[in-house]
Motif scaffolding. Sequence first.
Motif, short mmCIF file in Angstrom:
data_model
loop_
_atom_site.label_atom_id
_atom_site.label_comp_id
_atom_site.label_asym_id
_atom_site.label_seq_id
_atom_site.Cartn_x
_atom_site.Cartn_y
_atom_site.Cartn_z
N ASN A 16 0.70 -0.60 -0.16
CA ASN A 16 -0.12 0.11 0.45
C ASN A 16 0.52 1.58 0.04
O ASN A 16 0.48 2.21 -0.35
CB ASN A 16 -0.84 0.02 1.40
CG ASN A 16 -2.27 -1.49 0.93
OD1 ASN A 16 -2.88 -1.43 -0.25
ND2 ASN A 16 -2.38 -1.13 1.73
N ALA A 19 2.61 1.79 -3.53
CA ALA A 19 0.76 2.13 -4.30
C ALA A 19 0.63 3.12 -4.08
O ALA A 19 0.62 4.50 -4.83
CB ALA A 19 -0.29 1.09 -4.08
N THR A 49 -6.71 -0.84 -11.42
CA THR A 49 -7.16 -1.34 -9.85
C THR A 49 -7.97 -2.26 -10.06
O THR A 49 -8.07 -2.45 -8.53
CB THR A 49 -7.44 -0.22 -9.17
OG1 THR A 49 -9.28 -0.19 -9.83
CG2 THR A 49 -7.24 1.58 -8.88
N MET A 52 -6.37 -5.60 -8.11
CA MET A 52 -6.06 -5.17 -6.72
C MET A 52 -6.59 -5.32 -5.38
O MET A 52 -7.98 -5.30 -5.51
CB MET A 52 -4.94 -4.00 -6.63
CG MET A 52 -4.35 -3.32 -7.47
SD MET A 52 -4.11 -1.46 -7.72
CE MET A 52 -3.08 -0.53 -8.86
N THR A 56 -5.75 -1.36 -1.74
CA THR A 56 -5.12 -0.88 -2.06
C THR A 56 -5.86 -0.26 -3.07
O THR A 56 -5.41 1.35 -3.26
CB THR A 56 -4.49 -1.83 -2.72
OG1 THR A 56 -3.95 -2.96 -1.44
CG2 THR A 56 -3.28 -1.18 -3.64
N GLY A 57 -6.29 -0.38 -3.87
CA GLY A 57 -7.06 0.11 -5.39
C GLY A 57 -7.53 1.68 -4.94
O GLY A 57 -7.89 2.69 -5.61
#
Length: 493
Positions: A16, A19, A49, A52, A56-57
């Motif tokens: 994360n 990201a 995303t 994911m 996270t997305g």
Amino acid sequence: MSDVLFGFLTAVSPINLIAACVSVGIGITIGALPGLSAAMGVALLIPITFGMPASTGLIVLAGVYCGAIFGGSISAILIRTPGTPAAAATAIDGYELTLKGKAGKALGTAVIASFIGGILSSISLYLFAPTLATLALKFGPSEYFWLSIFGLTIIAGASTKSITKGLISGALGLMISTIGMDPMLGNPRFTFGIPSLLSGVPFTASLIGLFSMSQVLMLAEKKIKESGKLIEFDDTVLLSKKEIKQILPTALRSTVIGNIIGILPGAGASIASFLGYNEAKRFSKHKEEFGHGSIEGIAGAEAANNAVTGGSLIPTFTLGIPGESVTAVLLGGLLIQGLQPGPDLFTIHGKITYTFFAGFIVVNIFMLILGLTGSKLFAKISRVPDNYLIPLIFSLSVIGSYAIHNQMADVMIMFVFGIIGYVINKFELNSASIVLALILGPIGESGLRRAIILNHGNMDILFHSTVSKVLIILTILSLFSPIVMNKLQNKNK
């Protein structure tokens, strides 16, 4: 509290953090390129995303959102061309400082004020979002019907200069939302015999078409912008303690303004930036510097427009009403992940929601770090010519549309919506209103029909509850909001 703690621990996990860092960099790049919008960036990244984890997305989409709002100030300061509409007020004093050889100081002020506005607006997410979500538990079919009408009138009315054009945009979106299977009877509607439309218009493809492919068409019709003269600057972007002390009261004041504007659906970051700039001038002890290179002016505008990011997420997550066009697209990202706005986000999906809230804080920290360390790099990016941008955005739009379902039909629909988005821009209609109608249309239709069926055909049930009456009043008031918003914007320019 267990969900809050879990959210913080998950948000700082390696994946994360990576990201967040990468998405903020992408957002700043998009924001720094004049003509590209934060909404376009979020729409382009939604397909990425999809594969994911949900938390996270959402952090990736938040990173692009926050990064792009700040990134708009880079080109506003260096070449007096706001990268996003939210940076228009920043250009007033930012470019004047550049002409004086103080571009570094202007960029440093912008990033510090943006960080203050963004990080403090995250507090309102924790304080107000759960309360509004609790209120949403009282919503039944009739309340959801009026909520959808209220959401449509707000963004359709307040996002354009004309009430008529705003309502036309919303009506067009409602028409498109009826394509597919009837939610109550299961009969196909307006599919024209095309099997891929039986499940409705592909949401991701329509988003990319409206916000990205339409931008390709807009750029392509103009004379290709060549790489312009780059403003070189040697002064540091770090501010002295005296300068930080000077801008801090302004940044805090503008944060409150931006947060309130963000919570009010339909107002947006552009209005917040001008209000923040105006109030900075009103309270400043150095009013004569405004318009000639005031760091307080930059701080006032940037803290306000970045504070909108956190505020606008509150109605988006709790009621499903986006605060502005970017959160209308981000709402689509929520739905694609299978997350329905409302109480469930804070109960069933509480861990995901609070991971996103914590990730929002992380995103703003990375925005500060990247802004202070990479300003010179992003300054060069802001001069990328259109002959590179057009094929890049075109390719990403096609790949993103195909990636979700691996169907060429989605790509064709994306092109159709690209043309629709191009026409909408030409007639000064509003793409965000169409997106919101695609989301709220089925909710409103289902709520209306369910309420009438439950009451055996009697429509009185639509006006019984207190919540319904409040929403009806707010809907009527929202139709007049463009007049108020335009007066505020004109007064503070």
